[in-house]
Design an enzyme around this catalytic site. Sequence first.
Site, short mmCIF file in Angstrom:
data_model
loop_
_atom_site.label_atom_id
_atom_site.label_comp_id
_atom_site.label_asym_id
_atom_site.label_seq_id
_atom_site.Cartn_x
_atom_site.Cartn_y
_atom_site.Cartn_z
N HIS A 260 -70.41 -17.66 -13.11
CA HIS A 260 -69.04 -17.43 -12.61
C HIS A 260 -68.79 -18.35 -11.42
O HIS A 260 -69.64 -18.45 -10.54
CB HIS A 260 -68.90 -15.96 -12.19
CG HIS A 260 -67.48 -15.53 -11.99
ND1 HIS A 260 -66.69 -16.03 -10.98
CD2 HIS A 260 -66.71 -14.65 -12.68
CE1 HIS A 260 -65.49 -15.45 -11.06
NE2 HIS A 260 -65.48 -14.62 -12.08
N ARG A 276 -57.95 -16.50 -8.51
CA ARG A 276 -57.39 -17.78 -8.97
C ARG A 276 -56.22 -17.53 -9.92
O ARG A 276 -55.24 -18.26 -9.93
CB ARG A 276 -58.49 -18.62 -9.64
CG ARG A 276 -59.40 -19.28 -8.62
CD ARG A 276 -60.59 -19.93 -9.26
NE ARG A 276 -61.52 -18.94 -9.78
CZ ARG A 276 -62.10 -18.98 -10.97
NH1 ARG A 276 -61.83 -19.97 -11.80
NH2 ARG A 276 -62.93 -18.04 -11.34
#
Length: 647
Positions: A260, A276
């Site tokens: 990740h 994000r």
Amino acid sequence: MSTDLISTDVLVIGGGLAGERCAIEAAAAGHDVLILSLVPPRRSHSCAAQGGMQAALGNCVKAEGDNPTVHFLDTVRGSDWGADQEVASIFTQEAPVAVRELAHLGVPWTRVRGGKNSYVIKGQRVEIEEHIENDGLIMHRDFGGTAKWRACYAAAATGHAALYAVDSEVVRLGITVRDRMEAVALIHDGGRCWGAVARCLRTGRHFAVVSKATVIATGGYGRIYGQYTTNATINEGMGAVIALNTGVVPLGNMEAVQFHPTALAPSNILVTEGCRGDGAYLLDKDLHRFMVEAEPEKQELASRDVVSRHMKQRMRDGKGVDTPYGPHLWLDLRHLGEQHLTTKLREVWEICRDFVGLDPAKDLVPVQPTQHYSMGGVRVNKDGQAYNMAGLFAAGEAACWDMHGFNRLGGNSLAETVVAGRIVGRRVAEFVAKSSLDVQTGLAFAATRTAEQRAAEWLGRSGNGPSVYDIRNAMGETMMSKVGIFRTGDELEEAVAEITAMLADCDKAVLRSKVPGMNPELTFALRLKGMLRLALVTARGALLRTESRGAHYRSDYPLRNDAEWLSRTLVRWAVDADEPAFTYEPVGEIDLPPGHRGYGSDERIEMRESLQQYNDGVYERQAEHGRLATAEAPGSRLRRGEWKELV
Ligand SMILES: Cc1cc2nc3c(=O)[nH]c(=O)nc-3n(C[C@H](O)[C@H](O)[C@H](O)COP(=O)(O)OP(=O)(O)OC[C@H]3O[C@@H](n4cnc5c(N)ncnc54)[C@H](O)[C@@H]3O)c2cc1C
């Protein structure tokens, strides 16, 4: 030693979202269900999931035009064509139902607010008028690798909200849960599973649970990467281990390990992709937003494998922020504003405050890519039935079902737990309705005695052997440094040699604490060999796969090679064998032909054969590898060619 034996229709090993959702389905069909869990179910790892759950509801403006077919396209592209496309098709069709069902169970989904809303998209603040008639519907946020906003979320506590709701239903149905119990071996005769041997983590006592059907729902095994993972300390992979230890059940795609992009540095606590999705961006040490050049189209929201590689490369190029713990990059959330951060990303805000003493409304957040998700697991068919072993099923992260192939899209895992839970639970119920419990109790007693002897053998060792914790730490270092984001043949060979040596060390390790009952050192020691075996099959699988696909990136073989590697890795470890055995099966019937994902490199080695040639006899070839017959005909849930009008 006395041996206890209990019986049930269905044994579910694991009290996370997948296990509990499966248990609900089987119990609702009228069967006796017993759940075993290492921890009280609400502390299962599912509770830590933050950002969201993918389901194509199409409720907000940026989700308009979404439907299961678009979700199917994103999932198969995300998988780098490693997924079983029929499973991806089933999953994407059923996810909307599963998510709405969670609302009925009480999940407080974040909702659409009709009228003017302010969002940050590709670094720009924009205002969008949400349709008034959609006010109050389940809201979506953007996530990596998707064409539409699709992730349904409850602030940044989606897993928490979902697990509490599902667990409340387990309680309402009166399903028996025995926590602080560990399944340490399966009871089987080489072709039929009859339950598991469990060990009580409080008393150290072993007992047998015999069952008509057994479900492995034990989550991922990120802890083979030691501290370099976002996973909880209980994610040690024992479900995969007990399946591998049967000698006949294969694990699928173990080399497919997800990293990740945004774990907090240096603790590796996750900061969700939802950040994000909501408009946060990545900066290097010069505060340069490098993802805009690296991936002009998707920017920070390319798939995780692609973003992690760009980040790692950026740090290799000397653009990371140097610290005594190694370099990191920055996640900038400041422009989202305090109101947004303390509501829609509340848990991220709290994690930053509590674990690094930062206020993301004012401060940059230090992040680095780290191990996060196990695409590999117990290989099952579309009903969740394990290869080669009747009566054994698997669901959730523990399974290789396999809708993720070589890269899982963010939000597709939580959704998988509840979709697979529903489907596998139904198949389990049907299987149990046709079965009787005609197991030889001698089989159960023998398996229990073997487990008791293993524990006694550990307690009986003396001398100055290595510590189990030192071996664990060494395993984590080897896995992260040599079986990580960028892989090479030389480093993978070293990793295989080092882990092989650790396996030998494990046989010489000595415990410091000799208490038979509540003894965390003994409990861990009993897992260590299995974890090392998982590490070994991951490293060796990565060494053998001489191509790059999704999260498996070989710097010495940088192209995806559909001519030679459009296949799923299967690994078995025969009882008493020194080495695992690898074979390869077709990924399944291919509907969407291999192509460019829309992000990352579009260079690849094309298939040599036609799709028709690949698909001819694909199910027979899988059956030769151990795939058992399914309730519905193989391929019947593929919606062939439906994607054509969308590309
Ligand atoms: C920090 C974090 C955030 C995430 N956020 C998201 C997200 O926003 N969206 C998304 O889609 N995915 C997310 N994921 C992934 C997702 O949360 C997991 O893949 C998913 O929750 C796994 O659910 P599960 O039911 O398969 O396993 P788990 O929730 O891990 O449950 C496993 C269960 O098995 C039990 N168990 C294990 N071994 C044994 C044994 N031997 N005997 C008995 N019991 C055993 C455990 O006690 C536990 O109850 C996230 C993952 C992490 C690490």
